[in-house]
Design a protein around this motif. Sequence first.
Motif, PDB file in Angstrom:
ATOM      1  N   VAL A 149       4.058 -39.157  -9.142  1.00 11.40           N
ATOM      2  CA  VAL A 149       4.551 -39.817  -7.983  1.00 11.40           C
ATOM      3  C   VAL A 149       4.608 -41.441  -8.948  1.00 11.40           C
ATOM      4  O   VAL A 149       2.908 -41.498  -9.165  1.00 11.40           O
ATOM      5  CB  VAL A 149       3.777 -39.864  -6.932  1.00 11.40           C
ATOM      6  N   GLY A 150       5.401 -41.189  -9.324  1.00  9.17           N
ATOM      7  CA  GLY A 150       5.767 -42.767 -10.207  1.00  9.17           C
ATOM      8  C   GLY A 150       5.460 -43.797  -9.615  1.00  9.17           C
ATOM      9  O   GLY A 150       5.948 -44.406  -8.637  1.00  9.17           O
ATOM     10  N   ILE A 151       4.716 -44.858 -10.253  1.00  9.21           N
ATOM     11  CA  ILE A 151       4.468 -46.033  -9.486  1.00  9.21           C
ATOM     12  C   ILE A 151       5.650 -47.461  -9.825  1.00  9.21           C
ATOM     13  O   ILE A 151       5.041 -47.476 -10.680  1.00  9.21           O
ATOM     14  CB  ILE A 151       3.784 -46.881  -9.565  1.00  9.21           C
ATOM     15  N   LYS A 152       6.583 -47.794  -9.404  1.00  7.07           N
ATOM     16  CA  LYS A 152       8.153 -48.594 -10.049  1.00  7.07           C
ATOM     17  C   LYS A 152       6.913 -49.792 -10.135  1.00  7.07           C
ATOM     18  O   LYS A 152       6.175 -50.891  -9.510  1.00  7.07           O
ATOM     19  CB  LYS A 152       8.557 -48.976  -8.294  1.00  7.07           C
ATOM     20  N   THR A 153       7.171 -50.211 -11.148  1.00  4.30           N
ATOM     21  CA  THR A 153       8.550 -50.002 -11.883  1.00  4.30           C
ATOM     22  C   THR A 153       9.025 -49.038 -12.587  1.00  4.30           C
ATOM     23  O   THR A 153       9.355 -47.554 -13.218  1.00  4.30           O
ATOM     24  CB  THR A 153       9.663 -51.085 -12.245  1.00  4.30           C
ATOM     25  N   ARG A 154       7.936 -48.874 -14.343  1.00  2.00           N
ATOM     26  CA  ARG A 154       7.382 -48.334 -15.153  1.00  2.00           C
ATOM     27  C   ARG A 154       7.227 -46.994 -14.714  1.00  2.00           C
ATOM     28  O   ARG A 154       7.002 -45.863 -16.292  1.00  2.00           O
ATOM     29  CB  ARG A 154       7.224 -48.850 -16.489  1.00  2.00           C
TER      30      ARG A 154
ATOM     31  N   GLU B  81       8.997 -41.395  -5.916  1.00  2.00           N
ATOM     32  CA  GLU B  81       8.358 -42.986  -6.395  1.00  2.00           C
ATOM     33  C   GLU B  81       8.021 -43.255  -6.213  1.00  2.00           C
ATOM     34  O   GLU B  81       8.430 -43.130  -4.309  1.00  2.00           O
ATOM     35  CB  GLU B  81       9.695 -43.816  -7.061  1.00  2.00           C
ATOM     36  N   ILE B  82       7.199 -44.899  -5.613  1.00  2.00           N
ATOM     37  CA  ILE B  82       6.202 -45.056  -4.556  1.00  2.00           C
ATOM     38  C   ILE B  82       6.503 -46.444  -4.710  1.00  2.00           C
ATOM     39  O   ILE B  82       6.769 -47.779  -6.033  1.00  2.00           O
ATOM     40  CB  ILE B  82       4.915 -45.328  -4.240  1.00  2.00           C
ATOM     41  N   ASP B  83       6.785 -47.774  -3.964  1.00  3.32           N
ATOM     42  CA  ASP B  83       6.819 -48.632  -4.096  1.00  3.32           C
ATOM     43  C   ASP B  83       5.768 -49.309  -3.107  1.00  3.32           C
ATOM     44  O   ASP B  83       5.464 -49.004  -2.177  1.00  3.32           O
ATOM     45  CB  ASP B  83       8.373 -49.223  -3.936  1.00  3.32           C
TER      46      ASP B  83
ATOM     47  N   SER C 258      12.085 -48.706  -2.760  1.00  2.00           N
ATOM     48  CA  SER C 258      12.188 -47.450  -1.665  1.00  2.00           C
ATOM     49  C   SER C 258      10.823 -47.079  -2.543  1.00  2.00           C
ATOM     50  O   SER C 258      10.563 -47.098  -3.860  1.00  2.00           O
ATOM     51  CB  SER C 258      13.985 -46.729  -1.638  1.00  2.00           C
ATOM     52  N   THR C 259      10.153 -46.385  -1.848  1.00  2.00           N
ATOM     53  CA  THR C 259       9.713 -44.582  -0.952  1.00  2.00           C
ATOM     54  C   THR C 259       9.960 -43.571  -1.923  1.00  2.00           C
ATOM     55  O   THR C 259      10.636 -43.804  -0.382  1.00  2.00           O
ATOM     56  CB  THR C 259       7.977 -45.337  -0.683  1.00  2.00           C
TER      57      THR C 259
END
Length: 180
Positions: free
Chosen positions: A37-42, A66-68, A89-90
């Motif tokens: 799970v990537g933390i937004k943005t990079r 992806e998680i915001d 968005s997540t």
Amino acid sequence: MKKKAEILDAAAMNRALTRMAHEILEKNKGGEDLILVGIKTRGVPLAKRIQEKIKQIESMDVPVGEIDITLYRDDLEKVTQSTDPELKSTTINEDLSGKKLILIDDVLYTGRTVRAAMDAVMDNGRPSLIQLGVLVDRGHRELPIRADYVGKNIPTSEKEIIVVQLSETDEEDKVSIYEK
């Protein structure tokens, strides 16, 4: 800001991510039940790159989410300088129950982003464990958080800034250190 040095070029970044993928697979005894799970943005493009490396190593597709963390930050007013933060968005299309979730981000600094990300993850499900992978650990923790997988440790002063550039968002791959 004045650029002090380039810490990682594209090749060094690629090697660091390859090593991180191997470490993730080794520590978790393969890729079964993993979700990145990537933390937004990079963190998102970094998670996708690690996913591709795991696919090359193990010939398996590990899901990526992806998680915001915007609404989970404890310093929202300070960071956004606005009463209307921009929400991203997540997207986590997998059931997290029983999964080994690896949070991926570009830079680990105070630990507050990771704490916010863990809160956001728990609102989306309950994984069996959460691990953390970061491209750069720069020190200066304010919370008791450490990364399980680190591309490069770069000790910094409070007057320095780490800038991560990725081809997906910034047209080139490099990590630089700047003086405020």
